[in-house]
Every structure is written in C-alpha cells, then in structure tokens.
Design an enzyme around this catalytic site. Structure first.
Site: not given
Ligand code: ZN
Length: 491
Positions: A290, A436
């Site tokens: 992400d 991430h």
């Molecule tokens: Zn996020």
C-alpha cells in the site's frame, strides 16, 4: 407341337432358374470372401512370427500416426516374442522439456505393461496364447492458439486359445505445448478460472449421450470438478478433445475420446494461451503493498517479484502517482509484469468521515492519475485504514479488498520483525498479506519473504487471481471483501 413347345419353354425356364441361382451363389461366395478379408483387416489379422508381427505393427500404426509436422522425428523399437511382443513408435520433437516428458511416459508405460502382462499370465486357467503391446502417437496442431498436441496411445492385445487376437485395453497420454515457447501447457493455461465446474457439467452430459450403452459404474468419478481428467486433452482450432483410458468412463476396450467444440465452452476458453501457470489445488497467497508508488522502492519490489516469478498487488495513492517522477513508467512496468494495480484513494483520508461526494472525488482523481499513467483503470481498491464498506465500494465501482495478515511494517519499520510475523502466521494458503512499499525495511523484508514463500510452495498471486482461483469469485463483481473473508483454506 404343343407338347414340344411346352417342353422347350419349360427347359428354358429350368435352365434360366439354375443360371440365375449359380450367379447368385457366386455373388454370395465373393461377398463372403470380401467380407472375411475386410473383417480380418479391421479386426487385425494377427501375427505368427517376427515378420508378420512387423506387418501387424505397421498396419496398426497406419491409422494411429498422423502428423503434418516434419520437424518431429520418430523413434522406433519393436521386439517380437512367442508369448509377448512389444512395439514403440515415439515422437522426438527436439524440445528437451517435451522429449523428457515422452521419456517419462515411456518409463511409466514399460513398468505398467510389465506389471499388467505378468498379472495376465498369472490368472488361473488363462488360456493365453500371446500378448502384444503397441505404442504409437498422433499429432494435432492449433494455428489459432499456436499449440501442438501429441497424443501417445498404447493398445494392449491378447489372444486366447481358440480365439482371435483382439484389443482389450487402450491407454492415452496427451502432451500439449506452445509452438512459440515450447513450454508445456495444462488446463489452467487454456481455460478460465472456473473451468472445472463448467467442464464437469458439459462433459458429463456429452458422455452420458455418447456412451449411454457402455457407461462404467463409476464414470462420474472421472468427470467430477475435483478430477485431474481435465488435464487430458488435445487441442485443435475448433475443438478440444478430452481423452479417457478404456474402462474409466466407458467399458469399451478402446479409449474414449469426447469432442467438445470451442463454441460449447466459449465462456471458459481463453482467447490465447495464458502461460502464467496457476494451480488452484496448490497453496496461494496474495502479497499487497500500500501507499506507493515510492521512487526506488517500488522498482526494487518489482525486481524481487520478477526474479521469483511472483506477482503482487499495489494499492497506490493518486497523489503519489502525480508527484513521483516517471511514475507512469513504473506503473506500466508493474502491469506488464503481471502485477495488479489498485486504488488506495487520492491522499489517504478516513473515508468514514467523508460525504459520498467527497469519496467520489477521491475515487475520480485517483482513477484519472492511474489512467493517465497506464491507460487503464484500477481493478480493485483498498480503503485507507481498512475503513471501507459496501456503500463506499459502490462508489469505487471495483471490488474492495482488505487483508488477513498485518505485518505492522509501518509501526516496526524493522525487516526481521516483519519477516517473523509472516513466518509465524501459520498456513498462508488463501491469505492476503498487508505491507507498504514506502519503507526500506519493508522492501528488505520482501527480499527475504518472497523467495521463502516460493520455496514453501506458495504461488504468489494478485488479489484478483486469489479471488478467482481460491474463492471462486468473479473479480469483476463489485463486492467488499472484509477482514474475515481471506481467512485461509476452508477445510
Ligand atoms: Zn494506506
């Protein structure tokens, strides 16, 4: 005069009848002889020595072999025996992968036929005079798919005292590969995700029609959506032929070949061979990254994925796409290499605090950024902080995907901590892992975890692939898949 006339005409009549009869009898005799010859030709005239065995083999193979591909050479071997004779005619394509597969099949065949033959002769009062095992092949091609299919066939013959030589069993081994790459292809490469259910239905119907008089008791076993039978096919431009050994679906001594025209299964036939090999019966896990794209880090992640033949899903922020230099090149590469690109909103707001109109703005601005960079729209979305629901999903108009394993990489910023969370998450099959792409520690963890998962036998797939193959979902359906959804294998 009258009497003479009568006698004459009566003699003529008698002579006429007998001539006609002789003629008819002659025709009958010729017909019987011709019929006998044809019968013997069709049935196989048998053999009694090495020389006639060669003739028998040539005759049998004459209809087994059929190939337009001159580049495929034939390897021959035959051995006559008073009790047991064998003959092999096998293809040599010059393609190592395919030729090795042929060798494997031959090895298995030799073992199986030895076992089978020994068992036959061990039967009490078997009256066996002789047995013969003939293995040949045929080749078919699909110009449309650019594929070549080899079908290796083994016919088992036996002759019992006072009886003719007859075929009692036939086994079939198909090999499919692309002409372009030479890579072997399986059902997953040819058919769409839900092919097993569709084929099970279509084939069961067809088999019940075509083989209604000779169905075996357990024929459905070979046609269930769980079976491996659907790997046994031969491709051509307009049809797929599924092949079954004798005595699987039909009690006939010949192998059963079920032809399905492409039109009947058009909704599961891919337009072209998809060489990405995914096996839904084996474990799958979806890695997700992400908050990107992030200069340097996203590229590094793509490198690691590519090196390991793995795919992942990237949930990107519209704002980062617009701000990062050359983000279009990175995102295009991401898609070209088979990864999935999802929306993660424009600038990471809590969507729960927003009006529908504000959410719509987040969606539109991100879609525009992704469209400008790649020429296509995102296929999935993930709401920031996981704050999404059915209503928000409708605004994004693509499936919403949360996760199962939270690596907390944003909190720890520590690669070994991320690694141990994943490694201690038990069976990862069917799960979605959250990471991430904006932390070096996460990239470092991915460098360790991706080969580790691959070595453990996990197929690293995109979320749409996971939904399709593990959860039987249509990834085009606009649904919200929340935390509980990807809970792993449903045993
Ligand atoms: Zn996020």
């Amino acid at each position: 005069m009258r009497s003479d006339k009568y006698t004459n005409s009566s003699r003529k009549k008698i002579r006429g009848i007998s001539l006609k009869s002789i003629f008819l009898i002659l025709i009958l005799i010729v017909a019987i002889i011709v019929g006998f010859i044809i019968y013997n030709y069709v049935k196989g005239a048998g053999y009694k020595d090495a020389e006639s065995f060669e003739k028998f083999v040539t005759n049998q193979f004459s209809y087994m072999e059929k190939s337009n591909d001159d580049s495929v050479k034939m390897k021959e071997y035959s051995k006559y025996g008073e009790k047991r004779s064998v003959a092999y005619r096998l293809p040599m394509t010059g393609n190592e992968l395919i030729d090795n597969r042929v060798k494997e099949i031959k090895k298995d065949l030799v073992n199986e036929l030895n076992r089978y033959d020994r068992a036959k002769y061990k039967e009490p009062d078997n009256n066996l005079v002789k047995t013969a095992y003939l293995t040949g092949y045929s080749i078919s091609e699909s110009d449309k798919l650019d594929t070549e299919s080899i079908l290796i066939k083994t016919q088992c013959f036996e002759q019992r005292e006072g009886e003719k030589l007859e075929m009692v069993r036939e086994m079939v081994y198909p090999i499919n590969y692309t002409k372009d790459t030479g890579l072997p292809i399986g059902a997953m490469n040819v058919f769409e995700g839900k092919y097993r259910d569709v084929l099970s239905e279509v084939l069961t119907e067809r088999v019940e029609d075509d083989y209604s008089k000779t169905l075996t008791e357990d024929y459905t076993k070979y046609l269930s959506s769980k079976t491996q039978s659907f790997e046994n096919f031969v491709l051509s431009d307009d049809k797929v032929e599924f092949v079954f050994n004798s005595n699987t679906i039909s009690t006939q001594e010949t192998a059963a070949i079920v032809k399905i025209s492409n039109g009947d299964i058009s909704d599961i036939c891919r337009d072209e061979i998809n060489l990405r090999v995914l096996d839904p019966s084996k474990p799958m896990v979806a890695l997700t990254f992400d908050d990107g794209p992030a200069a340097g880090k996203t590229e590094k992640l793509l490198d690691i994925l590519k090196e390991n033949g793995a795919k992942a899903t990237f949930f990107e922020l519209g704002k980062n796409i617009n701000n990062m230099r050359d983000s279009d090149k990175v995102l295009k590469r991401m898609l070209e290499e088979g990864n999935e690109l999802g929306s993660h909103s424009y600038d990471h707001p809590n969507l729960f605090t927003m009006t529908d109109k504000e959410v719509k703005e987040q969606v539109d601005k991100t879609n525009e950024a992704i469209m400008n960079a790649t020429g296509q729209l995102p296929t999935v979305y993930r709401p920031p902080f996981g704050n999404g629901n059915e209503k928000i999903t409708k605004i994004f108009n693509v499936p919403g995907v949360l996760w199962t394993v939270d690596t907390e990489d944003w909190k720890s910023r520590n690669a070994s901590s991320v690694e141990s969370i994943v490694k201690n998450s038990g069976n990862l099959d069917g799960k979605v892992i959250l990471m991430h792409s904006i932390y070096d520690s996460s990239v470092q963890a991915a460098e360790e975890l991706i080969p580790w998962m691959t070595a453990k036998g996990y197929q690293l797939v995109t979320v749409s692939e996971l939904l399709t193959y593990k959860y039987n979902q249509n990834p085009a359906d606009v649904k919200f898949y929340g935390y509980g959804y990807f809970s792993g294998p449903k045993i």
